[in-house]
Design an enzyme around this catalytic site. Structure first.
Site, PDB file in Angstrom:
ATOM      1  N   SER A  37       0.798  -1.222   0.000  1.00 55.57           N
ATOM      2  CA  SER A  37       0.000   0.000   0.000  1.00 55.57           C
ATOM      3  C   SER A  37       0.827   1.267   0.000  1.00 55.57           C
ATOM      4  O   SER A  37       0.323   2.333  -0.357  1.00 55.57           O
ATOM      5  CB  SER A  37      -0.941   0.010   1.205  1.00 55.57           C
ATOM      6  OG  SER A  37      -0.220  -0.115   2.415  1.00 55.57           O
ATOM      7  N   ASP A 326      -3.768   7.815   8.124  1.00 54.45           N
ATOM      8  CA  ASP A 326      -4.853   6.948   8.596  1.00 54.45           C
ATOM      9  C   ASP A 326      -4.406   5.910   9.623  1.00 54.45           C
ATOM     10  O   ASP A 326      -5.152   4.999   9.948  1.00 54.45           O
ATOM     11  CB  ASP A 326      -5.513   6.237   7.410  1.00 54.45           C
ATOM     12  CG  ASP A 326      -4.531   5.358   6.630  1.00 54.45           C
ATOM     13  OD1 ASP A 326      -3.368   5.214   7.074  1.00 54.45           O
ATOM     14  OD2 ASP A 326      -4.917   4.821   5.570  1.00 54.45           O
ATOM     15  N   HIS A 329      -0.669   4.706   6.802  1.00 58.88           N
ATOM     16  CA  HIS A 329      -0.138   5.395   5.624  1.00 58.88           C
ATOM     17  C   HIS A 329       0.078   6.866   5.926  1.00 58.88           C
ATOM     18  O   HIS A 329      -0.506   7.409   6.862  1.00 58.88           O
ATOM     19  CB  HIS A 329      -1.098   5.197   4.448  1.00 58.88           C
ATOM     20  CG  HIS A 329      -1.501   3.768   4.267  1.00 58.88           C
ATOM     21  ND1 HIS A 329      -2.685   3.258   4.773  1.00 58.88           N
ATOM     22  CD2 HIS A 329      -0.847   2.725   3.697  1.00 58.88           C
ATOM     23  CE1 HIS A 329      -2.750   1.961   4.509  1.00 58.88           C
ATOM     24  NE2 HIS A 329      -1.645   1.616   3.867  1.00 58.88           N
TER      25      HIS A 329
END
Length: 360
Positions: A37, A326, A329
């Site tokens: 991610s 978040d 990230h």
């Protein structure tokens, strides 16, 4: 350094790298990305239809693009430093993109192991091999605006993976010693992929190590807080990350010795991120261990039941200088900071400009 002054510094640095000619391709440049991610520009959303809602994407794109950030990721900033288009996810069927400047195989949640689970590093390699074979097949039939054999040979192959391997191991309540014993198997998978790409003609590699896992607000919320260091991070998690990085550095040195005509650059992302977190105020950031988009308030503003984009979330004001977006990230501001450090070459072994693969 105040927030306003640091914002000006970042702007000047990014402007100088992107537009002064210090960095940038003077021949066609293609980048292929393999990872998780931290580099996913929409692979999860396009591959599984997984909803990634606003406020993700609010800062730069003004819409959700599948990136887990309020704006651009490090790979986006790196591509812009080369003056090439942002990378499209390999799985995005509706992009209308010819992938002339490369493709992004990174997907949220990816790890090196288990090997044949979508979208593990090995699966990403298999996708690339299919992509390459099909591209070359179309080129032979006269198709234009596709990468040819020379383009694949001259492309940059960026690998950024390992964070999920470590986090998943800890999440299974394995002891620190048990987690550490798994690290060689993760490194072997990365070695196999680099060698497979090399055997396909790749010669230019850019490898990011993993960041300070123990400083992620999500893990600080759910993990036992029995070993917090002086900065409030989990010592055992960061220690495991450092051991992974030492093994990855050793692998990089080994591969440079074995693959004589290849260039392999190892980038110490851990050091950059740790510096940002531990010296946040110096760089104009606040609350380095607190989430911008989440729920629950101090100290972390993270709740597994109300994550960013889920009804009930709270989000910091646009323009706020947070590090964590978040809980896992980073914000666009943090990603921009990290990119300037990457481009400085101070954290690269060997010290190599990012645009080395696309300059005469």
């Amino acid at each position: 350094m105040g927030a306003l002054l640091w914002s000006l510094v970042v702007f000047v640095c990014v402007w100088s790298y992107c537009f002064s000619g210090a960095v940038g391709c003077d021949k066609a440049g293609a980048v292929f990305v393999f990872g998780d991610s931290n580099s996913d520009t929409g692979g999860l959303a396009s591959g599984l239809g997984f909803p990634i809602n606003l406020p993700n994407g609010r800062t730069f794109f003004r819409r959700s693009t599948g990136r887990l950030s309020d704006g651009r990721l490090i790979i986006d900033h790196l591509c812009q430093s080369l003056n090439i288009s942002l990378l499209t996810p390999y799985l995005d069927a509706l992009s209308g993109n010819s992938f002339a400047n490369g493709a992004n195989f990174a997907v949220v949640g990816s790890s090196t192991l288990p090997k044949y689970v979508p979208f593990s590093l090995n699966i990403q390699l298999m996708q690339f091999l299919h992509f390459k074979a099909r591209s070359l097949e179309l080129v032979t039939t006269g198709a234009r605006n596709l990468i040819n054999d020379g383009g694949f040979r001259n492309a940059l192959y960026l690998i950024d993976i390992g964070q999920n391997d470590l986090a998943d191991a800890f999440s299974k309540n394995l002891s620190y010693a048990q987690v550490v014993r798994k690290i060689p198997s993760f490194i072997t998978e990365i070695e196999d992929v680099v060698k497979s790409l090399y055997n396909e003609g790749a010669r230019k590699f850019w490898v990011h190590n993993t960041g300070p896992l123990g400083c992620l607000p999500k893990l600080l919320t759910i993990a036992p807080k029995k070993d917090l260091d002086s900065f409030g991070c989990l010592s055992s998690y960061n220690s495991a990350a450092k051991l992974f990085n030492e093994a990855l550095l050793h692998l990089s040195q080994k591969l440079r010795a074995e693959l004589k005509d290849a260039t392999l650059v190892y980038v110490d992302i851990y050091a950059i991120k740790l510096d940002l977190i531990t010296n946040a105020a110096k760089y104009g950031f606040s609350n380095p261990l607190m989430v911008c988009c989440g729920f629950g308030g101090p100290p972390y503003n993270f709740d597994t039941r109300v994550t960013c984009g889920v009804p009930g979330y709270q989000v910091c004001a646009e323009g706020s200088r947070y590090v964590s977006w978040d809980g896992t990230h980073l914000t666009e501001a943090a990603n921009a900071f990290i990119t300037t450090r990457i481009l400085s070459m101070a954290y690269s072994t060997p010290r190599t400009p990012f645009d080395f693969f696309c300059r005469h």
